[in-house]
Scaffold this active site. Structure first.
Site, PDB file in Angstrom:
ATOM      1  N   CYS A 117       0.837  -1.179   0.080  1.00 27.35           N
ATOM      2  CA  CYS A 117       0.143   0.105  -0.162  1.00 27.35           C
ATOM      3  C   CYS A 117       0.901   1.041   0.032  1.00 27.35           C
ATOM      4  O   CYS A 117       0.298   2.492  -0.217  1.00 27.35           O
ATOM      5  CB  CYS A 117      -0.877   0.137   1.247  1.00 27.35           C
ATOM      6  SG  CYS A 117      -2.004  -1.444   1.188  1.00 27.35           S
ATOM      7  N   HIS A 250      -3.792   6.968   1.973  1.00 30.58           N
ATOM      8  CA  HIS A 250      -4.043   5.586   1.544  1.00 30.58           C
ATOM      9  C   HIS A 250      -5.448   5.490   1.845  1.00 30.58           C
ATOM     10  O   HIS A 250      -5.926   5.601   3.140  1.00 30.58           O
ATOM     11  CB  HIS A 250      -3.060   4.722   2.082  1.00 30.58           C
ATOM     12  CG  HIS A 250      -3.379   3.421   2.016  1.00 30.58           C
ATOM     13  ND1 HIS A 250      -4.023   2.711   0.860  1.00 30.58           N
ATOM     14  CD2 HIS A 250      -3.565   2.319   2.933  1.00 30.58           C
ATOM     15  CE1 HIS A 250      -4.120   1.676   0.746  1.00 30.58           C
ATOM     16  NE2 HIS A 250      -3.856   1.142   2.189  1.00 30.58           N
ATOM     17  N   ASN A 280     -10.046  -0.309  -0.502  1.00 36.19           N
ATOM     18  CA  ASN A 280      -8.948  -0.340  -0.635  1.00 36.19           C
ATOM     19  C   ASN A 280      -8.181  -0.644  -1.826  1.00 36.19           C
ATOM     20  O   ASN A 280      -8.286  -1.896  -1.909  1.00 36.19           O
ATOM     21  CB  ASN A 280      -8.441  -1.243   0.678  1.00 36.19           C
ATOM     22  CG  ASN A 280      -6.933  -1.032   1.085  1.00 36.19           C
ATOM     23  OD1 ASN A 280      -5.945  -0.900   0.156  1.00 36.19           O
ATOM     24  ND2 ASN A 280      -6.432  -1.640   2.091  1.00 36.19           N
TER      25      ASN A 280
END
Length: 323
Positions: A117, A250, A280
């Site tokens: 990520c 994020h 996500n």
């Protein structure tokens, strides 16, 4: 030429999403979950899932085309492509080289970065260093993922959290500019491998594997690490947190975004949130959110932006840029 006053500036942004949009209600038809359960815990309402013919490379190439168009740059002008991903099309070669081919570029530096990520932040830092050092004058930095292909669709605690997509920026070199990447702060701590990982790989099982996560422990680390690294990057740029126009975080969980903002004393309206629509998307999440906010007019030229992310590894980082 390289030089102390040479800086990497953001010339354009782009993004791409798979055609198929899957709502929580649709997901609840096959997974033991509900819209209420997902929204309450994560803020996610929908995600995009890659279909046949849609891969990390095809999504990355589409995002890159959007960024090139926004920048007014021809593909052949690109001297560097860095693609951040945890879900490459193949074990090798790098998906960046597939994107290169799709864009019709026959010679440039092209490679992947794997930091899950945080991948886009790591890739942005590498591209910034290479531009400052004179390796390239124009670069494509891409985050692209097809996480749906490494999910255990019977594990309701993880499969509802992720989606597929891509985001990209074009960077260019400029002398003595007030714009551009002002600072980057990156970290990793490999002791936390078992909190967020994939249970496979070429060197261990010979399989791709599936994503595994201990959500509550990841949440706790995320809030602490993200607040600290954001403050670190802002201080490194010689600025105060109050100077920030926008935080582009994020997009893992709405509660992490809210808790991080509170910890830093940032107004919630300064935080770009797309997790409700994209879920996500790992390395794609930051550039995807950035492009969304640039295109809807919220983020404007001259705005001071902080990007931040944390992912499996753990890896985490932040970057400050004047758009």
């Amino acid at each position: 030429m390289s030089g102390p006053s040479r800086r990497a500036i953001i010339l354009g942004t782009g993004s791409a999403l798979p055609k198929r949009r899957v709502t929580n209600a649709e997901l609840a038809e096959t997974v033991d979950t509900s819209d209420e359960w997902i929204v309450e815990r994560t803020g996610i309402r929908a995600r995009h899932i890659a279909g046949e013919g849609e891969t990390t490379a095809t999504l990355g190439a589409d995002a890159a085309r959007g960024a090139l168009e926004a920048a007014g740059i021809e593909a052949h002008e690109i001297g560097l492509i860095i693609l951040a991903t945890a879900t490459p099309d193949q074990t090798f070669p790098a998906s960046a080289t597939k994107v290169q081919d799709m864009l019709g570029i026959t010679d440039c530096v092209a490679f992947d970065v794997a930091a899950v990520c945080s991948g886009f932040l790591y890739a942005l830092s590498v591209a910034d260093s290479m531009i400052r050092g004179g390796t390239a004058d124009k670069a494509l930095v891409i985050g692209s993922e097809t996480f749906s292909r490494i999910l255990d669709w019977e594990d309701r605690a993880t499969c509802v959290l992720f989606g597929d997509g891509a985001g990209a920026v074009v960077l260019g070199a400029e002398e003595a500019s007030e714009r551009g990447i002002l600072s980057v702060a990156l970290h990793a701590d490999g002791r936390h491998n078992q909190l967020l990982y994939v249970d496979g790989g070429p060197s261990t099982t010979g399989t791709v594997g599936k994503l595994r996560m201990k959500g509550q422990e990841v949440f706790r680390h995320a809030v602490t690490n993200l607040a600290a690294v954001l403050s670190e990057a802002v201080a490194k740029a010689g600025l105060e947190t109050s100077a920030i126009d926008w935080v582009v975080p994020h997009q893992a969980n709405r509660r992490i975004l809210d808790a991080t903002a509170r910890k830093l004393g940032l107004a919630p309206e300064k935080v770009i949130v797309t997790v409700d629509e994209h879920a996500n998307t790992s390395a794609a999440s930051v550039p995807l959110a950035f492009d969304s906010a640039v295109r809807d007019g919220r983020i404007k030229r001259g705005d001071l932006i902080v990007f931040e992310a944390m992912g499996g590894g753990f890896t985490w980082g932040a970057a400050v840029a004047r758009f």
